[in-house]
Design an enzyme around this catalytic site. Sequence first.
Site, PDB file in Angstrom:
ATOM      1  N   ALA A 185      64.315 -51.775 -53.817  1.00  0.00           N
ATOM      2  CA  ALA A 185      64.720 -50.474 -54.335  1.00  0.00           C
ATOM      3  C   ALA A 185      65.765 -49.827 -53.437  1.00  0.00           C
ATOM      4  O   ALA A 185      66.729 -49.221 -53.927  1.00  0.00           O
ATOM      5  CB  ALA A 185      63.502 -49.567 -54.473  1.00  0.00           C
ATOM      6  N   GLU A 205      60.275 -59.605 -49.776  1.00  0.00           N
ATOM      7  CA  GLU A 205      59.096 -58.740 -49.858  1.00  0.00           C
ATOM      8  C   GLU A 205      58.345 -58.934 -51.175  1.00  0.00           C
ATOM      9  O   GLU A 205      57.328 -58.295 -51.401  1.00  0.00           O
ATOM     10  CB  GLU A 205      59.485 -57.268 -49.688  1.00  0.00           C
ATOM     11  N   ASN A 242      69.078 -60.105 -39.820  1.00  0.00           N
ATOM     12  CA  ASN A 242      69.375 -59.525 -38.516  1.00  0.00           C
ATOM     13  C   ASN A 242      69.241 -60.622 -37.457  1.00  0.00           C
ATOM     14  O   ASN A 242      68.867 -61.763 -37.768  1.00  0.00           O
ATOM     15  CB  ASN A 242      68.494 -58.312 -38.218  1.00  0.00           C
ATOM     16  N   GLY A 275      72.671 -54.807 -34.655  1.00  0.00           N
ATOM     17  CA  GLY A 275      72.450 -53.423 -34.281  1.00  0.00           C
ATOM     18  C   GLY A 275      73.700 -52.797 -33.704  1.00  0.00           C
ATOM     19  O   GLY A 275      74.780 -52.840 -34.300  1.00  0.00           O
ATOM     20  N   ASP A 281      69.237 -52.315 -45.431  1.00  0.00           N
ATOM     21  CA  ASP A 281      69.366 -52.442 -46.880  1.00  0.00           C
ATOM     22  C   ASP A 281      70.690 -51.860 -47.366  1.00  0.00           C
ATOM     23  O   ASP A 281      71.348 -52.425 -48.254  1.00  0.00           O
ATOM     24  CB  ASP A 281      68.192 -51.740 -47.573  1.00  0.00           C
TER      25      ASP A 281
END
Length: 290
Positions: free
Chosen positions: A47, A139, A180, A201, A232
């Site tokens: 989402a 997920e 990542n 990062g 996301d």
Amino acid sequence: MSKREFPAVTVVGSINLDIIATADRLPAAGETIGGGSLHQQSGGKGANQAVAAARLGGSSRMIGAVGDDAQGRLLLEAMASAGVDTADVAVVDDATGTALIVVDREGENQIVVCPGANENFSLDAVEFGANETVLCQLEVGLPVVLEAARRSSGYFVLNAAPAMDLPAELLERCDLVIVNETEYALIPALAQAKLVAVTYGKDGAAMFEHGTMVAEAPASAVTVANTVGAGDAFCAALVLALRHGLDYPRALAVANAVGADAVGDPSSQPDLAQLRHYLERTEAAADSAR
């Protein structure tokens, strides 16, 4: 800016209610800390990516599931209000997925996901267009991701999070994998993938072809409010930028700029400018650096 400037993105993935406790620091194992504040908001990697794509100016469709409960209705309304097409989100006889999140004052987090409805849907009634861009994460159940990969004949992207062993069939189907640096280290098979974007990062992001770095872009300086959802937003922006025809360095720079704005927003589904804004911003930064 017209949404037709950017290709449509269909996201197959999770839809969660995020319950977030914010504290000065993260607890150690077995430790209880006080002084936290609690709130809830829309989330789920799927989402989050669908909402980010819509807010960036793309045409976004969500495929997933929520429970037949108040939380599910809330999440559907939130996605629709952001401009996401939710017609293919199933409402199932299970609890809506929930993520329990602890965030410290530096924006670092710990997350436990209770998948609920995210484990209880199929793609049986879903159609994919011949040139449709499909973005998945992990997920939801791996069988659903594999089915999406098999049925999609267009550009297929996997955000391989959370990290797990990937079937060879799935990895071979991916036109792009996004991870990542921790996930990249935990999935050795990605060294053989045709194209992998890795985020580092504050150290930026890089693109690898079959394990060889072919492009990189620095991160933007930002004050961290919340890292939940930033990856996301990066994923959605990178997919839109690449499908818009940007080369790897420019696409990474644009996605980094979007991710920086997301990190500075406390929401898992942050407000974002249209992608054209980030294209212009990164072009201006590149010109000033020359």
